[in-house]
Structures are given as C-alpha cells and as structure tokens.
Motif scaffolding. Structure first.
Motif, mmCIF file in Angstrom:
data_model
loop_
_atom_site.group_PDB
_atom_site.id
_atom_site.type_symbol
_atom_site.label_atom_id
_atom_site.label_comp_id
_atom_site.label_asym_id
_atom_site.label_seq_id
_atom_site.Cartn_x
_atom_site.Cartn_y
_atom_site.Cartn_z
ATOM 1 N N ASP A 174 0.808 -1.220 0.000
ATOM 2 C CA ASP A 174 0.000 0.000 0.000
ATOM 3 C C ASP A 174 0.840 1.268 0.000
ATOM 4 N N PHE A 177 1.206 3.062 -5.437
ATOM 5 C CA PHE A 177 -0.101 3.090 -6.108
ATOM 6 C C PHE A 177 0.124 2.920 -7.603
ATOM 7 N N ASP A 195 -4.039 -0.951 -8.559
ATOM 8 C CA ASP A 195 -4.838 -0.110 -7.669
ATOM 9 C C ASP A 195 -5.922 0.642 -8.437
ATOM 10 N N PHE A 224 -4.746 8.469 -2.657
ATOM 11 C CA PHE A 224 -3.315 8.279 -2.381
ATOM 12 C C PHE A 224 -2.614 9.624 -2.452
#
Length: 309
Positions: A174, A177, A195, A224
């Motif tokens: 995570d 992205f 993503d 993000f």
C-alpha cells in the motif's frame, strides 16, 4: 534536464522483428539536435541487490547466466545474449538514476524503460526487468534511512498496454499506487488488477481519452498522496501505432503529457519518466511522439529550476 540512456547496447534481432530497437538511438540523436536543455548521461547498470528488490534471485541469475527457460524467452520476445542481459540492467539503472535526480531537480528521464510487463520471476512483452518497480523500491530504501514511513510512490502508466507486471509486484504494497490506463482488448489479454485500471475501447480518440485521464488522476488524488511519481509515457496510444488500436492525434498525446506534468507540478511532486512502448508504422512517428514528450517535460523542469532560485 538530465536524461539517462543505454543506447550503446543494441540487440541483434531477426529480420522483421516487431520491436523497433533503432528508436532509442534515433531519439537520443533527436534530443541532442533539437532539445538543448537536455543533459544526456550514460546509465549505470542495476546491481543484483537492486534488482532483487523486485525480482527473484533465481530469475536474476538466469538472465545473467543465460539459463532462462525457453518459454520465458518466448514470452519476453528477445533472444538471450550478454548484450540483452546488460541492456536490461542498464535500462533499470537509467530509471533509478532518473528517480534520484527527479527527487532533487523535479523532473528527469530515461530514454528507454517502462518495462512494465516484467513480473517478479519472469519477463514478458519485450520486458526483462521491471525498471519502475525496482526504482520505486530502491527510492523507498534510500529515503527510509531518513524517514519513519516509506516513501509513497505512484506509477502512472499510460502505455497502451496494461502494466500487468507492475501491478503484480505491488499487489500487496500500500506504499505504491499503480494506475494503468490501457486498451481493454489489447495485450496482455489476462490483466493483473492494479490499484486503478481504466480500460479503453478500440478506437478511443482524444476527447474520451482525456476525460478518462482526468477522472483517473482525480481518483488517484482521492485515494493516495504520493511523494514521487514515475510516469510511463508510451507513444503507442497514437493513431499511427501498429500495436496500439487507439486513435490519439499528436495534439491528444501532447495534451495527455501536459495533464500528467501539470498534475505533478501543481502538487510539487517530483516526476521521473520513461518512454515505454511505441511501434509506429513509421519509426519516425514514434520518435516524434517521444520527442514531443521531452519538449513538454523540459518546460516543467524549467519551472522547478525557477522555484529553486
């Protein structure tokens, strides 16, 4: 603006091979002739340790020693040679260096790169190692010495083919992205979910493409907050591309690039870019598309230099 290259490594490909190897030297020559703000520098090779940030040791060793399984070589699309292995390392090294410079100067580039089909344990689609994946992980490792949390990296992949290798490598990460906008019916025919994936129909033109890109960048921002952007500026969405199946004009490609560079600039987000795919019916058209990306990039690089004064 600093630009890294490895054009001295030319693969000997069979007559009629679909990969336009000559485009890299042609682009380097065009940059030297027409974009005086560019500083060309030979790329250093990525080390085994650097490659291992995104690839398995067994695969790295097989590429180095020429023991790659025949089916993997068929997927890659290149015959093995020492030049093939060295070129792959240098292509990764060029994106690594571009990221390092971008973090200091705002914008930097790799003449080649964008090898987004390479997965952890194998290559594919003319991609041996995944330069964006290795560079993202290495920038995180280097920044980690001075940070409490990982450097957050966004990969904006606007090659016409989905970045399946990049999506696979970062599937459970995570801190990176992956945003890929690509032809729905184009290679790879089995997509790896990233993503954010935007599938485009065959024949998609400027207006629909740019609306989709705006929507994608808005969603990226909502989900993000990157600290580094790696941009894959494929020339293959152009209407003159043999493998692209989309219908972007010259103006559409330039507008695409400006949107990405402007999005990064508005957020003072360092941007490193690689050229990814381009398979024009005329190789001159591929070089023209890529040269135009550099012309846009230089304008934003100048903004960063003015900001530092």
């Amino acid at each position: 603006m600093q630009v890294f290259f490895a054009t001295q490594f030319v693969l000997s490909l069979p007559a009629g091979h679909r990969f336009p190897m000559a485009k890299y030297q042609l682009l380097r020559d065009a940059l030297a002739a027409h974009v005086p703000e560019v500083r060309l520098e030979q790329a250093l090779p990525a080390s085994d340790g650097e490659l291992a940030l995104a690839h398995t040791p067994a695969y790295i060793r097989a590429i180095a020693q020429g023991t790659v399984a025949p089916q993997v070589l068929r997927e890659i699309g290149f015959p093995w040679s020492e030049a093939m292995a060295e070129r792959a390392r240098r292509s990764v090294g060029a994106t690594v260096s571009a990221c390092r410079v971008a973090l200091k100067e705002g914008v930097a580039a790799n003449i080649a790169g964008g090898t987004h089909h390479a997965q952890a344990d194998r290559g594919g689609g003319f991609c041996v190692f995944n330069d964006a994946a290795v560079a993202a992980r290495l920038m995180q490792a280097e920044a980690g010495r001075a940070r409490r949390s990982p450097l957050r990296v966004a990969v904006v992949d606007l090659d016409v083919h989905q970045g399946n290798g990049t999506a696979s490598i970062f599937r459970s990460d995570d801190s990176v992205f992956t945003f890929s906008m690509h032809g729905q019916k184009n290679f790879p025919f089995r997509k790896e979910p990233g993503d954010l994936d935007i599938d485009l129909p065959d024949g998609c033109g400027d207006e629909d493409y740019l609306v989709a890109l705006d929507r994608g960048l808005e969603e990226l921002e909502a989900r993000f907050t990157p600290q580094l952007l790696i941009y894959l500026a494929g020339a293959d969405p152009h209407e003159g591309d043999r493998l692209g199946r989309l219908k972007l004009t010259w103006d559409g490609l330039e507008a695409r690039d400006r949107r990405v560079f402007e999005w990064a600039w508005q957020r003072r987000l360092p941007l490193a870019f690689a050229m990814a795919g381009g398979y024009g019916h005329r190789i001159e058209d591929t070089v023209r598309a890529q040269l135009n990306t550099f012309r846009v990039a230089v304008q934003y690089w100048r903004r960063w230099q003015n900001l530092a004064r």
